[in-house]
Design a protein around this motif. Sequence first.
Motif, PDB file in Angstrom:
ATOM      1  N   SER A   1      -9.038   8.291  18.103  1.00 48.22           N
ATOM      2  CA  SER A   1      -9.297   7.025  18.766  1.00 48.22           C
ATOM      3  C   SER A   1      -8.272   6.747  19.863  1.00 48.22           C
ATOM      4  N   GLU A   2      -7.041   7.206  19.674  1.00 50.09           N
ATOM      5  CA  GLU A   2      -6.024   7.051  20.720  1.00 50.09           C
ATOM      6  C   GLU A   2      -6.389   7.842  21.970  1.00 50.09           C
TER       7      GLU A   2
ATOM      8  N   ARG B   1      -3.069   3.047  21.036  1.00 51.38           N
ATOM      9  CA  ARG B   1      -3.117   3.571  22.401  1.00 51.38           C
ATOM     10  C   ARG B   1      -2.640   2.522  23.396  1.00 51.38           C
ATOM     11  N   VAL B   2      -3.054   1.272  23.194  1.00 47.16           N
ATOM     12  CA  VAL B   2      -2.596   0.187  24.065  1.00 47.16           C
ATOM     13  C   VAL B   2      -1.086   0.027  23.956  1.00 47.16           C
ATOM     14  N   CYS B   3      -0.571   0.078  22.725  1.00 44.04           N
ATOM     15  CA  CYS B   3       0.884  -0.022  22.506  1.00 44.04           C
ATOM     16  C   CYS B   3       1.633   1.021  23.322  1.00 44.04           C
TER      17      CYS B   3
ATOM     18  N   GLY C   1       6.406  -5.805  21.130  1.00 48.18           N
ATOM     19  CA  GLY C   1       6.956  -5.757  19.784  1.00 48.18           C
ATOM     20  C   GLY C   1       6.102  -6.509  18.801  1.00 48.18           C
ATOM     21  N   GLY C   2       5.568  -7.667  19.228  1.00 46.27           N
ATOM     22  CA  GLY C   2       4.661  -8.419  18.364  1.00 46.27           C
ATOM     23  C   GLY C   2       3.399  -7.649  18.064  1.00 46.27           C
ATOM     24  N   LEU C   3       2.875  -6.948  19.070  1.00 45.96           N
ATOM     25  CA  LEU C   3       1.690  -6.119  18.872  1.00 45.96           C
ATOM     26  C   LEU C   3       1.991  -4.989  17.894  1.00 45.96           C
ATOM     27  N   ARG C   4       3.155  -4.377  18.037  1.00 39.91           N
ATOM     28  CA  ARG C   4       3.515  -3.285  17.144  1.00 39.91           C
ATOM     29  C   ARG C   4       3.635  -3.766  15.699  1.00 39.91           C
ATOM     30  N   ARG C   5       4.112  -4.990  15.512  1.00 35.72           N
ATOM     31  CA  ARG C   5       4.222  -5.523  14.152  1.00 35.72           C
ATOM     32  C   ARG C   5       2.837  -5.707  13.529  1.00 35.72           C
ATOM     33  N   ILE C   6       1.888  -6.189  14.324  1.00 39.56           N
ATOM     34  CA  ILE C   6       0.525  -6.362  13.803  1.00 39.56           C
ATOM     35  C   ILE C   6      -0.097  -5.001  13.482  1.00 39.56           C
TER      36      ILE C   6
ATOM     37  N   GLN D   1      -2.904  -8.265  26.340  1.00 40.38           N
ATOM     38  CA  GLN D   1      -1.646  -7.881  26.975  1.00 40.38           C
ATOM     39  C   GLN D   1      -1.873  -6.854  28.074  1.00 40.38           C
ATOM     40  N   GLU D   2      -2.775  -5.933  27.844  1.00 44.59           N
ATOM     41  CA  GLU D   2      -3.110  -4.940  28.853  1.00 44.59           C
ATOM     42  C   GLU D   2      -3.705  -5.609  30.079  1.00 44.59           C
TER      43      GLU D   2
END
Length: 292
Positions: free
Chosen positions: A47-48, A209-211, A221-226, A280-281
């Motif tokens: 998926s990435e 992939r977005v990260c 960082g918030g996205l990575r936590r989710i 974010q993207e």
Amino acid sequence: MFSVAHPTQRWSQALRASNLLSLSVPREYGGRGAGWDEVLQTVRDLSERDGTLARLFAVHHLQLASVLLLGSREQSERLLPRSVECEWLWGEAVNHQERRLLAREHRRGGFLLQGGRHDCFGAEAVDWLLLSAWHAPSDGLLIAALPTDRDGLDRFEPNGGSLLRCHEVRLHPEDILQPPGLPWTPRAQLRGSLAALLQANLALGLAMRVCDGLPARTMVGGLRRIVGLGLRLSEQATVSLESALLAGNSLSFTRGAALATLVAETAVVAQQAVELGLRQEGVRARLLAGAT
């Protein structure tokens, strides 16, 4: 028929060349016998890189699992080794709500199918299908596995959405995995949890992939936590799924419902990760456009 240049055919050829078609098939049936943790990791990895290829992979392995969950031992022994040997790619035309594809009894046993089904992702490029059809006399669905070259079965891709049409398609008794009118067992209901867990990991792969494409700042960082929370929930759900599969016919409805709840929580977090990542993207793209 589609040319080699058709996108769906390219995806199916890439998957056939990947040596991944037998990944989830138990070793006793000639497959690689990977656990669902490895299968879901592969879903995220694909998926990435390519969401459509990942979805085709996920749908394929869901149908192989469905043969084990819904069918008899004899059906698994007949279909799964042949699937590995012939490198069959499996697709899906199962919809528990739709009643446009109808089944009626055949005078010599089995059923005849008449009608159509929309949005059967990738059906035009696969070798075998799981499909559902409405059986009015029993007020229920049947689910069957059949080859896509069965007489009377046509597949199209109008405007990007796969379409299945059946004209007097014969289903033999050995094709029926789930007869109409029979109650679903807890083991059969695992199929829904597995489908949702695969979908959640498709979403997590997209979010990852977005990260990777965004700068390492506070919002990322918030996205990575989710995403991390989604991965932990997925891991817990996978352990519960494997345990439920080992329980076999002794699986209880209560245990199956607990798994479904955990998978639903995973799916919610995965969807939140995707939505936040895409926002974010989009913000970053607008900022970059404004700076040029």
